[in-house]
Design a protein around this motif. Structure first.
Motif, PDB file in Angstrom:
ATOM      1  N   ASN A 177       0.811  -1.230   0.000  1.00 11.76           N
ATOM      2  CA  ASN A 177       0.000   0.000   0.000  1.00 11.76           C
ATOM      3  C   ASN A 177       0.838   1.271   0.000  1.00 11.76           C
ATOM      4  OD1 ASN A 177      -2.519  -1.485   0.147  1.00 11.76           O
ATOM      5  ND2 ASN A 177      -2.030  -1.856   2.303  1.00 11.76           N
ATOM      6  N   CYS A 178       2.141   1.158  -0.194  1.00 12.73           N
ATOM      7  CA  CYS A 178       3.004   2.337  -0.283  1.00 12.73           C
ATOM      8  C   CYS A 178       2.905   2.915  -1.691  1.00 12.73           C
ATOM      9  CB  CYS A 178       4.451   1.955   0.018  1.00 12.73           C
ATOM     10  SG  CYS A 178       5.637   3.303  -0.216  1.00 12.73           S
ATOM     11  N   LEU A 179       2.565   4.199  -1.771  1.00  7.76           N
ATOM     12  CA  LEU A 179       2.417   4.858  -3.067  1.00  7.76           C
ATOM     13  C   LEU A 179       3.453   5.961  -3.263  1.00  7.76           C
ATOM     14  CD1 LEU A 179      -1.482   5.163  -3.223  1.00  7.76           C
ATOM     15  CD2 LEU A 179      -0.025   3.378  -4.205  1.00  7.76           C
ATOM     16  N   CYS A 180       4.545   5.889  -2.510  1.00 12.49           N
ATOM     17  CA  CYS A 180       5.613   6.874  -2.678  1.00 12.49           C
ATOM     18  C   CYS A 180       6.235   6.734  -4.074  1.00 12.49           C
ATOM     19  CB  CYS A 180       6.685   6.689  -1.618  1.00 12.49           C
ATOM     20  SG  CYS A 180       6.089   6.940   0.059  1.00 12.49           S
ATOM     21  N   MET A 181       6.664   7.875  -4.625  1.00 13.53           N
ATOM     22  CA  MET A 181       7.147   7.906  -5.996  1.00 13.53           C
ATOM     23  C   MET A 181       8.660   8.100  -6.075  1.00 13.53           C
ATOM     24  SD  MET A 181       4.652   7.648  -8.209  1.00 13.53           S
ATOM     25  CE  MET A 181       3.010   7.132  -7.664  1.00 13.53           C
ATOM     26  N   PRO A 182       9.373   7.215  -6.782  1.00 16.94           N
ATOM     27  CA  PRO A 182      10.786   7.459  -7.042  1.00 16.94           C
ATOM     28  C   PRO A 182      10.917   8.512  -8.134  1.00 16.94           C
ATOM     29  CG  PRO A 182      10.096   5.436  -8.115  1.00 16.94           C
ATOM     30  CD  PRO A 182       8.912   5.929  -7.330  1.00 16.94           C
ATOM     31  N   VAL A 183      11.744   9.526  -7.902  1.00 15.14           N
ATOM     32  CA  VAL A 183      11.872  10.629  -8.856  1.00 15.14           C
ATOM     33  C   VAL A 183      13.342  10.970  -9.051  1.00 15.14           C
ATOM     34  CG1 VAL A 183      11.604  12.358  -7.037  1.00 15.14           C
ATOM     35  CG2 VAL A 183      11.071  12.972  -9.387  1.00 15.14           C
ATOM     36  N   VAL A 184      13.695  11.393 -10.254  1.00 13.72           N
ATOM     37  CA  VAL A 184      15.083  11.711 -10.579  1.00 13.72           C
ATOM     38  C   VAL A 184      15.191  13.164 -11.038  1.00 13.72           C
ATOM     39  CG1 VAL A 184      14.884  10.977 -12.994  1.00 13.72           C
ATOM     40  CG2 VAL A 184      17.116  10.888 -11.863  1.00 13.72           C
ATOM     41  N   ASP A 185      16.318  13.806 -10.719  1.00  7.24           N
ATOM     42  CA  ASP A 185      16.550  15.188 -11.151  1.00  7.24           C
ATOM     43  C   ASP A 185      17.998  15.325 -11.592  1.00  7.24           C
ATOM     44  OD1 ASP A 185      16.487  17.879 -11.669  1.00  7.24           O
ATOM     45  OD2 ASP A 185      15.623  18.457  -9.740  1.00  7.24           O
ATOM     46  N   PHE A 186      18.195  15.881 -12.781  1.00  4.78           N
ATOM     47  CA  PHE A 186      19.543  16.066 -13.320  1.00  4.78           C
ATOM     48  C   PHE A 186      20.144  17.411 -12.946  1.00  4.78           C
ATOM     49  CE2 PHE A 186      17.928  12.551 -15.695  1.00  4.78           C
ATOM     50  CZ  PHE A 186      19.045  11.769 -15.962  1.00  4.78           C
ATOM     51  N   ASP A 187      19.379  18.234 -12.247  1.00  4.63           N
ATOM     52  CA  ASP A 187      19.914  19.484 -11.714  1.00  4.63           C
ATOM     53  C   ASP A 187      20.559  19.162 -10.369  1.00  4.63           C
ATOM     54  OD1 ASP A 187      20.539  21.997 -10.837  1.00  4.63           O
ATOM     55  OD2 ASP A 187      18.497  22.768 -10.843  1.00  4.63           O
ATOM     56  N   VAL A 188      21.788  18.642 -10.407  1.00  2.00           N
ATOM     57  CA  VAL A 188      22.411  18.130  -9.191  1.00  2.00           C
ATOM     58  C   VAL A 188      22.778  19.230  -8.204  1.00  2.00           C
ATOM     59  CG1 VAL A 188      23.271  16.062 -10.342  1.00  2.00           C
ATOM     60  CG2 VAL A 188      24.689  18.116 -10.312  1.00  2.00           C
ATOM     61  N   GLU A 189      22.875  20.464  -8.672  1.00  2.00           N
ATOM     62  CA  GLU A 189      23.204  21.566  -7.763  1.00  2.00           C
ATOM     63  C   GLU A 189      21.996  21.988  -6.930  1.00  2.00           C
ATOM     64  OE1 GLU A 189      26.235  22.720  -7.291  1.00  2.00           O
ATOM     65  OE2 GLU A 189      26.969  21.276  -8.774  1.00  2.00           O
ATOM     66  N   ASP A 190      20.818  21.900  -7.509  1.00  2.00           N
ATOM     67  CA  ASP A 190      19.619  22.322  -6.797  1.00  2.00           C
ATOM     68  C   ASP A 190      18.431  21.455  -7.199  1.00  2.00           C
ATOM     69  OD1 ASP A 190      17.910  23.765  -5.164  1.00  2.00           O
ATOM     70  OD2 ASP A 190      17.486  25.273  -6.715  1.00  2.00           O
ATOM     71  N   PRO A 191      18.472  20.160  -6.884  1.00  2.00           N
ATOM     72  CA  PRO A 191      17.358  19.289  -7.263  1.00  2.00           C
ATOM     73  C   PRO A 191      16.114  19.619  -6.449  1.00  2.00           C
ATOM     74  CG  PRO A 191      18.872  18.128  -5.818  1.00  2.00           C
ATOM     75  CD  PRO A 191      19.512  19.458  -6.126  1.00  2.00           C
ATOM     76  N   CYS A 192      14.977  19.663  -7.113  1.00  2.00           N
ATOM     77  CA  CYS A 192      13.746  19.961  -6.391  1.00  2.00           C
ATOM     78  C   CYS A 192      12.540  19.574  -7.240  1.00  2.00           C
ATOM     79  CB  CYS A 192      13.667  21.431  -5.990  1.00  2.00           C
ATOM     80  SG  CYS A 192      13.627  22.582  -7.372  1.00  2.00           S
ATOM     81  N   LEU A 193      11.407  19.431  -6.561  1.00  2.00           N
ATOM     82  CA  LEU A 193      10.139  19.133  -7.198  1.00  2.00           C
ATOM     83  C   LEU A 193       9.076  19.966  -6.504  1.00  2.00           C
ATOM     84  CD1 LEU A 193       8.125  17.447  -8.929  1.00  2.00           C
ATOM     85  CD2 LEU A 193       8.159  15.744  -7.070  1.00  2.00           C
ATOM     86  N   GLU A 194       8.319  20.704  -7.283  1.00  2.00           N
ATOM     87  CA  GLU A 194       7.262  21.534  -6.716  1.00  2.00           C
ATOM     88  C   GLU A 194       6.307  20.693  -5.871  1.00  2.00           C
ATOM     89  OE1 GLU A 194       3.376  24.036  -8.303  1.00  2.00           O
ATOM     90  OE2 GLU A 194       5.107  23.782  -9.649  1.00  2.00           O
ATOM     91  N   GLY A 195       6.073  21.123  -4.643  1.00  2.00           N
ATOM     92  CA  GLY A 195       5.178  20.393  -3.753  1.00  2.00           C
ATOM     93  C   GLY A 195       5.873  19.384  -2.859  1.00  2.00           C
TER      94      GLY A 195
END
Length: 235
Positions: A177-195
């Motif tokens: 029942n875990c719905l956590c999402m694996p996410v990748v970011d190529f902006d290694v200096e400032d990785p982020c995701l809105e929210g």
């Protein structure tokens, strides 16, 4: 920065894979209940269902990874690919445990197996994201993004942010029942995701959850950690 629209599409596609595999497993249990060798038929069908939808989830994660890589303008000869999760040896145990827990309650059995099937499907997506991230010369960072209502464990994992850099640190125990999402970011200096605010998650974890883990483990060292980390009472 992770493109929010691309992430939303990716999240929606993975959630759809999860919901579809759960429906497929529930139908499978109903169908196999009429088989003369119920356990054999269920295991064969369950393996096929997890393999099919796991592969679909891996492809969804691969598309997201490639899109993020292209959006970041990453060059080089590296070619991302889908990676299956190492779950085949777990499937017979899933079936055996579900039958043992509810040998005549097919609804309960279907609920148990559908949640574990969904977990394995998400495992394929996670494996694809971090296996590529670990091999990609671009060295992207990746995170596990918890959804609203996530459990204490997932809040702790999510509070780590975009920190994963090795296979040992990437490995973690996803639960049913875990719905956590694996996410990748190529902006290694400032990785982020809105929210996604790992700092806020870390603050919440430190103030409300950290002290509980020592109490659960029952070890002397953990007990000392519990006393140290427990919220102080106001005079």
């Amino acid at each position: 920065m992770v493109d929010k629209d691309a992430y939303d599409m990716y999240e929606g596609a993975l959630l759809a894979c999860g919901e579809t595999v759960k429906r497929a497993v529930r139908l499978l249990v109903e169908k196999c209940s009429r088989a003369s060798d119920f356990e054999k038929a269920l295991l064969e069908g369950y393996c096929a269902v997890v393999s099919t939808f796991g592969a679909a989830a891996a492809e969804v994660a691969l598309e997201f990874y490639i899109a993020a890589r292209e959006a970041a303008g990453v060059g080089g000869s590296y070619v991302p690919k889908a990676y299956p999760a190492d779950v085949l040896n777990l499937l017979p145990l899933d079936v055996a445990q579900a039958i043992a827990a509810a040998p005549t309650d097919f609804a309960k059995m279907a609920a148990s197996l559908s949640s574990t099937a969904e977990k394995h499907v998400f495992d394929h997506a996670e494996q694809t994201i971090y296996s590529n991230a670990l091999r990609d010369p671009a060295k992207p960072k990746w995170a596990i993004v918890p959804r609203r209502g996530a459990c204490d464990w997932c809040i702790m994992i999510g509070s780590r942010g975009f920190e994963y850099a090795s296979l040992s640190s990437a490995k973690r125990q996803r639960h049913p029942n875990c719905l956590c999402m694996p996410v990748v970011d190529f902006d290694v200096e400032d990785p982020c995701l809105e929210g996604y605010d790992p700092v806020a998650l870390k603050t919440y974890y430190d103030e409300n959850l950290r002290w509980k883990w020592g109490k659960r483990s029952g070890t002397r060292r953990a007990a000392a950690s519990e006393r140290r980390d427990a919220p102080k009472e106001q005079p």
